[in-house]
Design a protein around this motif. Structure first.
Motif, PDB file in Angstrom:
ATOM      1  N   TYR A 173       0.817  -1.216   0.000  1.00  0.00           N
ATOM      2  CA  TYR A 173       0.000   0.000   0.000  1.00  0.00           C
ATOM      3  C   TYR A 173       0.851   1.267   0.000  1.00  0.00           C
ATOM      4  O   TYR A 173       0.495   2.258   0.593  1.00  0.00           O
ATOM      5  CB  TYR A 173      -0.971  -0.002   1.183  1.00  0.00           C
ATOM      6  CG  TYR A 173      -1.881  -1.209   1.179  1.00  0.00           C
ATOM      7  CD1 TYR A 173      -3.069  -1.189   0.463  1.00  0.00           C
ATOM      8  CD2 TYR A 173      -1.537  -2.363   1.861  1.00  0.00           C
ATOM      9  CE1 TYR A 173      -3.901  -2.295   0.438  1.00  0.00           C
ATOM     10  CE2 TYR A 173      -2.361  -3.483   1.837  1.00  0.00           C
ATOM     11  CZ  TYR A 173      -3.537  -3.439   1.127  1.00  0.00           C
ATOM     12  OH  TYR A 173      -4.363  -4.540   1.103  1.00  0.00           O
ATOM     13  N   GLY A 174       1.973   1.208  -0.690  1.00  0.00           N
ATOM     14  CA  GLY A 174       2.906   2.325  -0.677  1.00  0.00           C
ATOM     15  C   GLY A 174       2.770   3.318  -1.807  1.00  0.00           C
ATOM     16  O   GLY A 174       3.498   4.295  -1.851  1.00  0.00           O
ATOM     17  N   TRP A 176      -1.828   3.796   4.986  1.00  0.00           N
ATOM     18  CA  TRP A 176      -0.927   4.172   6.084  1.00  0.00           C
ATOM     19  C   TRP A 176      -1.377   5.441   6.796  1.00  0.00           C
ATOM     20  O   TRP A 176      -0.784   5.837   7.801  1.00  0.00           O
ATOM     21  CB  TRP A 176       0.518   4.265   5.583  1.00  0.00           C
ATOM     22  CG  TRP A 176       1.014   2.903   5.252  1.00  0.00           C
ATOM     23  CD1 TRP A 176       1.242   2.384   4.006  1.00  0.00           C
ATOM     24  CD2 TRP A 176       1.279   1.862   6.177  1.00  0.00           C
ATOM     25  NE1 TRP A 176       1.634   1.076   4.115  1.00  0.00           N
ATOM     26  CE2 TRP A 176       1.678   0.726   5.442  1.00  0.00           C
ATOM     27  CE3 TRP A 176       1.234   1.742   7.565  1.00  0.00           C
ATOM     28  CZ2 TRP A 176       2.015  -0.483   6.034  1.00  0.00           C
ATOM     29  CZ3 TRP A 176       1.574   0.539   8.167  1.00  0.00           C
ATOM     30  CH2 TRP A 176       1.956  -0.552   7.405  1.00  0.00           C
ATOM     31  N   ARG A 177      -2.437   6.042   6.324  1.00  0.00           N
ATOM     32  CA  ARG A 177      -3.100   7.112   7.070  1.00  0.00           C
ATOM     33  C   ARG A 177      -4.311   6.524   7.813  1.00  0.00           C
ATOM     34  O   ARG A 177      -4.513   6.784   8.994  1.00  0.00           O
ATOM     35  CB  ARG A 177      -3.550   8.225   6.120  1.00  0.00           C
ATOM     36  CG  ARG A 177      -4.238   9.366   6.847  1.00  0.00           C
ATOM     37  CD  ARG A 177      -4.548  10.509   5.914  1.00  0.00           C
ATOM     38  NE  ARG A 177      -5.238  11.565   6.644  1.00  0.00           N
ATOM     39  CZ  ARG A 177      -5.797  12.597   6.073  1.00  0.00           C
ATOM     40  NH1 ARG A 177      -5.731  12.749   4.762  1.00  0.00           N
ATOM     41  NH2 ARG A 177      -6.411  13.493   6.799  1.00  0.00           N
ATOM     42  N   LEU A 178      -5.116   5.745   7.099  1.00  0.00           N
ATOM     43  CA  LEU A 178      -6.330   5.162   7.667  1.00  0.00           C
ATOM     44  C   LEU A 178      -6.053   4.219   8.836  1.00  0.00           C
ATOM     45  O   LEU A 178      -6.707   4.312   9.885  1.00  0.00           O
ATOM     46  CB  LEU A 178      -7.090   4.390   6.582  1.00  0.00           C
ATOM     47  CG  LEU A 178      -7.740   5.199   5.477  1.00  0.00           C
ATOM     48  CD1 LEU A 178      -8.032   4.319   4.269  1.00  0.00           C
ATOM     49  CD2 LEU A 178      -9.008   5.848   5.989  1.00  0.00           C
ATOM     50  N   PRO A 188      -0.977   9.165  14.661  1.00  0.00           N
ATOM     51  CA  PRO A 188      -0.709   9.972  13.465  1.00  0.00           C
ATOM     52  C   PRO A 188      -0.451   9.095  12.238  1.00  0.00           C
ATOM     53  O   PRO A 188      -0.061   7.922  12.345  1.00  0.00           O
ATOM     54  CB  PRO A 188       0.537  10.766  13.840  1.00  0.00           C
ATOM     55  CG  PRO A 188       1.154  10.058  14.983  1.00  0.00           C
ATOM     56  CD  PRO A 188       0.068   9.293  15.679  1.00  0.00           C
ATOM     57  N   SER A 189      -0.654   9.687  11.101  1.00  0.00           N
ATOM     58  CA  SER A 189      -0.442   9.012   9.824  1.00  0.00           C
ATOM     59  C   SER A 189       0.994   8.498   9.699  1.00  0.00           C
ATOM     60  O   SER A 189       1.942   9.149  10.130  1.00  0.00           O
ATOM     61  CB  SER A 189      -0.731   9.984   8.679  1.00  0.00           C
ATOM     62  OG  SER A 189      -0.388   9.423   7.441  1.00  0.00           O
ATOM     63  N   LEU A 190       1.126   7.347   9.055  1.00  0.00           N
ATOM     64  CA  LEU A 190       2.449   6.792   8.734  1.00  0.00           C
ATOM     65  C   LEU A 190       2.705   6.847   7.226  1.00  0.00           C
ATOM     66  O   LEU A 190       3.683   6.286   6.749  1.00  0.00           O
ATOM     67  CB  LEU A 190       2.549   5.345   9.221  1.00  0.00           C
ATOM     68  CG  LEU A 190       2.533   5.137  10.729  1.00  0.00           C
ATOM     69  CD1 LEU A 190       2.410   3.656  11.071  1.00  0.00           C
ATOM     70  CD2 LEU A 190       3.786   5.726  11.356  1.00  0.00           C
ATOM     71  N   LYS A 191       1.836   7.544   6.509  1.00  0.00           N
ATOM     72  CA  LYS A 191       1.909   7.559   5.042  1.00  0.00           C
ATOM     73  C   LYS A 191       3.284   7.944   4.512  1.00  0.00           C
ATOM     74  O   LYS A 191       3.788   7.305   3.602  1.00  0.00           O
ATOM     75  CB  LYS A 191       0.841   8.491   4.481  1.00  0.00           C
ATOM     76  CG  LYS A 191       0.754   8.458   2.973  1.00  0.00           C
ATOM     77  CD  LYS A 191      -0.510   9.114   2.493  1.00  0.00           C
ATOM     78  CE  LYS A 191      -0.618   9.216   1.001  1.00  0.00           C
ATOM     79  NZ  LYS A 191      -0.338   8.031   0.241  1.00  0.00           N
ATOM     80  N   PHE A 222      -8.473   8.163  -2.470  1.00  0.00           N
ATOM     81  CA  PHE A 222      -8.797   9.340  -1.654  1.00  0.00           C
ATOM     82  C   PHE A 222      -8.978   8.928  -0.198  1.00  0.00           C
ATOM     83  O   PHE A 222      -9.215   7.773   0.121  1.00  0.00           O
ATOM     84  CB  PHE A 222     -10.056  10.048  -2.169  1.00  0.00           C
ATOM     85  CG  PHE A 222     -11.314   9.244  -1.967  1.00  0.00           C
ATOM     86  CD1 PHE A 222     -12.087   9.410  -0.819  1.00  0.00           C
ATOM     87  CD2 PHE A 222     -11.726   8.311  -2.911  1.00  0.00           C
ATOM     88  CE1 PHE A 222     -13.239   8.661  -0.615  1.00  0.00           C
ATOM     89  CE2 PHE A 222     -12.871   7.558  -2.716  1.00  0.00           C
ATOM     90  CZ  PHE A 222     -13.635   7.739  -1.565  1.00  0.00           C
ATOM     91  N   PHE A 223      -8.873   9.935   0.653  1.00  0.00           N
ATOM     92  CA  PHE A 223      -9.164   9.782   2.078  1.00  0.00           C
ATOM     93  C   PHE A 223     -10.439  10.553   2.372  1.00  0.00           C
ATOM     94  O   PHE A 223     -10.664  11.629   1.829  1.00  0.00           O
ATOM     95  CB  PHE A 223      -8.022  10.344   2.936  1.00  0.00           C
ATOM     96  CG  PHE A 223      -8.355  10.375   4.399  1.00  0.00           C
ATOM     97  CD1 PHE A 223      -8.115   9.272   5.185  1.00  0.00           C
ATOM     98  CD2 PHE A 223      -8.930  11.505   4.973  1.00  0.00           C
ATOM     99  CE1 PHE A 223      -8.432   9.284   6.536  1.00  0.00           C
ATOM    100  CE2 PHE A 223      -9.248  11.527   6.326  1.00  0.00           C
ATOM    101  CZ  PHE A 223      -9.003  10.413   7.110  1.00  0.00           C
TER     102      PHE A 223
END
Length: 164
Positions: free
Chosen positions: A18-19, A26-28, A36-39, A142-143
């Motif tokens: 999912y990169g 990594w946000r969801l 916090p997000s790890l995106k 999208f988020f």
């Protein structure tokens, strides 16, 4: 376990599950636990999160037979008919005696009958063994707050479970 279709091996592609830039897993996922997000974080941070929350990843597609010049096509309906080998997810499940849940990261199966058949086999196998199997709205493109809430309700609260 988060279960996806496949991780494309294309130039400048993702370095981990999912990169891709337009994928928000990594946000969801961390936000399910108010983290916090790890995106945009390094792989080590993602692996530490995975270890803490006992999360792992697998894809149902092991390999593809893609015609020359079509390597960049990552559309599921294109890939569905070009799978040369499926990953043995049932064998993987059997090697994880403490597995509690599998979350497949897509809601629909339009135009992908072969993937639908694979997921149905896996879902039925999970039900027979009392392993929770749910679909999640895809983290791609999208988020949104609604998508985030669906992930929280399914993974953390376990009040929602979309079945295949």
């Amino acid at each position: 376990m988060m279960l996806g279709t496949f991780n494309p091996d294309i130039a400048a592609g993702p370095d981990f599950f999912y990169g891709r830039q337009r994928n928000f897993l990594w946000r969801l996922l961390p936000m399910c636990w108010n983290l916090p997000s790890l995106k945009d974080e390094p792989l080590l941070s993602k692996k530490q999160f995975m270890e803490t929350y006992k999360i792992d990843f697998a894809d149902i597609v092991h390999s593809l037979d893609i015609p020359e010049g079509m390597q960049g096509n990552v559309d599921d309906d294109f890939i569905d008919g070009r799978v040369s080998e499926w990953k043995d997810i049932i064998r993987l499940i059997n090697g994880l005696p403490n597995l509690k849940a599998i979350y497949f990261t897509r809601k629909t199966f339009n135009g992908i009958p072969n993937m639908r058949a694979q997921i149905t086999l896996i879902a039925n196998y999970c039900r027979e063994r009392s392993i929770r199997f749910c679909k999640l709205e895809t983290p791609a493109r999208f988020f949104s707050e609604a998508k985030q809430q669906q992930w929280i309700d399914t993974i953390v609260a376990q009040t929602t479970c979309l079945r295949p």
